[in-house]
Design an enzyme around this catalytic site. Structure first.
Site, PDB file in Angstrom:
ATOM      1  CE  LYS A  69       0.159  14.225 -14.459  1.00 53.42           C
ATOM      2  NZ  LYS A  69       0.004  14.779 -15.815  1.00 53.42           N
ATOM      3  CG  HIS A 106       7.269  12.416 -24.612  1.00 55.41           C
ATOM      4  ND1 HIS A 106       5.918  12.279 -24.860  1.00 55.41           N
ATOM      5  CD2 HIS A 106       7.388  13.378 -23.657  1.00 55.41           C
ATOM      6  CE1 HIS A 106       5.250  13.116 -24.071  1.00 55.41           C
ATOM      7  NE2 HIS A 106       6.118  13.795 -23.340  1.00 55.41           N
ATOM      8  CG  HIS A 149       2.376  16.901 -23.650  1.00 55.75           C
ATOM      9  ND1 HIS A 149       3.177  18.023 -23.630  1.00 55.75           N
ATOM     10  CD2 HIS A 149       3.081  15.931 -23.005  1.00 55.75           C
ATOM     11  CE1 HIS A 149       4.301  17.734 -22.993  1.00 55.75           C
ATOM     12  NE2 HIS A 149       4.275  16.474 -22.612  1.00 55.75           N
ATOM     13  NE  ARG A 204      -4.011  -2.064   1.929  1.00 56.33           N
ATOM     14  CZ  ARG A 204      -3.877  -3.082   2.775  1.00 56.33           C
ATOM     15  NH1 ARG A 204      -2.969  -3.040   3.721  1.00 56.33           N
ATOM     16  NH2 ARG A 204      -4.662  -4.132   2.675  1.00 56.33           N
ATOM     17  CG  ASN A 219      -1.058  17.985 -20.148  1.00 54.97           C
ATOM     18  OD1 ASN A 219      -0.076  17.364 -19.757  1.00 54.97           O
ATOM     19  ND2 ASN A 219      -2.233  17.894 -19.544  1.00 54.97           N
ATOM     20  NE  ARG A 255       0.943  17.530 -12.626  1.00 57.95           N
ATOM     21  CZ  ARG A 255       1.466  16.653 -11.792  1.00 57.95           C
ATOM     22  NH1 ARG A 255       1.016  16.575 -10.555  1.00 57.95           N
ATOM     23  NH2 ARG A 255       2.416  15.831 -12.180  1.00 57.95           N
ATOM     24  CD  GLU A 271      -3.067  16.767 -16.002  1.00 59.81           C
ATOM     25  OE1 GLU A 271      -1.899  16.420 -15.797  1.00 59.81           O
ATOM     26  OE2 GLU A 271      -3.735  16.418 -16.977  1.00 59.81           O
ATOM     27  CD  GLU A 311       8.063  17.346 -21.999  1.00 58.08           C
ATOM     28  OE1 GLU A 311       7.301  18.274 -21.652  1.00 58.08           O
ATOM     29  OE2 GLU A 311       7.641  16.254 -22.442  1.00 58.08           O
ATOM     30  CE  LYS A 336       5.754  18.141 -13.239  1.00 54.31           C
ATOM     31  NZ  LYS A 336       5.955  16.961 -14.045  1.00 54.31           N
ATOM     32  CG  HIS A 367       0.244  12.354 -25.852  1.00 58.63           C
ATOM     33  ND1 HIS A 367      -0.513  12.992 -24.887  1.00 58.63           N
ATOM     34  CD2 HIS A 367       1.394  12.008 -25.245  1.00 58.63           C
ATOM     35  CE1 HIS A 367       0.173  13.027 -23.756  1.00 58.63           C
ATOM     36  NE2 HIS A 367       1.333  12.446 -23.947  1.00 58.63           N
TER      37      HIS A 367
HETATM   38  N1  GLY Z   1       4.385  15.986 -17.265  1.00 63.18           N
HETATM   39  C1  GLY Z   1       3.188  16.663 -16.954  1.00 63.18           C
HETATM   40  C2  GLY Z   1       2.817  16.627 -15.507  1.00 63.18           C
HETATM   41  O1  GLY Z   1       3.567  16.147 -14.685  1.00 63.18           O
HETATM   42  O2  GLY Z   1       1.746  17.064 -15.164  1.00 63.18           O
END
Ligand code: GLY
Length: 375
Positions: free
Chosen positions: A152, A274, A257, A130, A254, A250, A246, A194, A236, A261
């Site tokens: 993430k 990427h 993106h 957990r 993107n 946040r 997000e 990025e 960030k 993507h």
């Molecule tokens: N790479 C985008 C984020 O971490 O929200």
């Protein structure tokens, strides 16, 4: 080692605590006091799992030796490079090995690799018993400026990247820019895309620095890279602290993106990196911004900067119909519809929901024919 004398010490506050972040040329150097001590204390005399790849272990493994000697046991878990390791069956094998090795709720995990190792390792740590604590030691620029921060984690399913995962923030992130010197130029370029993404929407000074230092950055100069990694992390952190999961702001991260993507998937994963796909995705978003009268001064600046990246050309196999279908399927397409992140002006982005698909479709053919022609 001048970068060492001034490591950047940052922190990211999130709903479950705080991530300590150290950025610097030589930040992982054995014997370095501040970050080394902090990591040593975090580890204590516990069992340590290190998730890495054979290549990273061969190139940089010696940097971890002093740390490994401090733990009660260190179990090295190797996975293959890249996206291919981000699978549920791989995670399952890792959990089995951790149990066999006596892993407990207060055991620790280190991720030592690029974005894929970080995504997989965060997921493995987040679910094991957990949730156990982990620290990210990112070894690529993309992972240092973006992927390692913000909690993430994910594995992939067939045809659906990052679709199973959870938010599980690392206890720490140590970004040693000296590790980047072994990266091919294309990898650095992909990470810099990025950086440009965050600089354009969040940090005008960072954009100017990238423009000024681009040659040294692309050459992998650890001292030039350190302030860029630190500024990207700061940008960030600001966004993630405001919107950790997000819900809204946040999503600015993107930028580039949505089409990125789609390009990445249409080129076949591996056809475009990427970051390269995100660079092209930003160029596409600039077209949509122009159609709304946005980013008039910023657009030519970004086009010029991305032009200096010497991106590989878009694969000739890309087709409008396929890109339209992929854009519609993008994971950012929520129940509430597709959201495009557009630059409004330097240092400011907007999230828009009302761009008709017909307009997107109409922009794709001219974009594919001439991606840099954003007039
Ligand atoms: N790479 C985008 C984020 O971490 O929200």
């Amino acid at each position: 080692m001048s970068g060492l004398r001034h490591p950047h010490l940052l922190s990211l506050r999130h709903p479950r605590g705080e991530t300590s972040i150290v950025v610097g040329a030589g930040a992982l150097e054995p014997g370095l006091t501040a970050p080394g001590e902090w990591l040593g204390e975090w580890l204590g005399a516990r069992t340590l799992f290190v998730l890495t790849t054979p290549r990273v272990r061969r190139l940089h493994g010696s940097r971890l030796r002093p740390l490994l000697e401090r733990g009660a046991t260190a179990e090295i878990l190797e996975v293959e490079e890249g996206e291919a390791a981000k699978r549920l069956d791989v995670a399952g094998e890792l959990w089995d090995r951790m149990l066999e090795a006596g892993g407990k709720r207060d055991s620790r995990l280190l991720t030592f690799g690029g974005g894929s190792v970080g995504d997989l390792g965060g997921f493995v740590a987040g679910c094991f018993l957990r949730g156990i604590e982990y620290v990210q030691l990112p070894t690529t620029l993309l992972a240092q400026v973006d992927a390692s921060l913000g909690g993430k984690t994910a594995v992939d399913r067939p045809g659906a990247k990052n679709c199973v995962g959870l938010f599980h923030h690392p206890a720490g992130v140590i970004s040693d820019t000296e590790l980047l010197s072994t990266l091919p130029r294309e990898e650095i370029r992909a990470g810099l895309a990025e950086v440009v993404k965050m600089a354009a929407l969040l940090d005008p000074d960072l954009l100017a620095r990238v423009e000024r230092d681009l040659d040294a950055l692309l050459a992998g100069d650890a001292i030039a890279l350190a302030p860029v990694v630190a500024a990207s992390a700061r940008a960030k952190i600001g966004v993630v602290e405001e919107d950790p999961e997000e819900a809204d702001r946040r999503r600015l991260l993107n930028f580039g993106h949505t089409m990125g993507h789609a390009l990445e998937a249409a080129a076949g994963f591996g056809g475009l990196r990427h970051g390269e796909a995100v660079a092209y995705g930003m160029l596409f978003a600039l077209r949509l911004a122009r159609d709304r009268g946005l980013a008039a001064e910023l657009a030519p600046r970004l086009v010029r900067l991305l032009g200096r990246f010497e991106l590989p050309p878009l694969p000739p196999s890309l087709h409008r119909e396929e890109l339209v279908a992929l854009v519609g399927r993008d994971k950012k397409a929520r129940e509430s519809g597709l959201a495009w992140v557009l630059p409004a002006k330097l240092g400011e982005g907007v999230i828009v929901h009302d761009i008709p698909m017909a307009q997107v479709e109409a922009e794709i053919a001219p974009f594919l024919a001439s991606p840099f022609a954003v007039k």
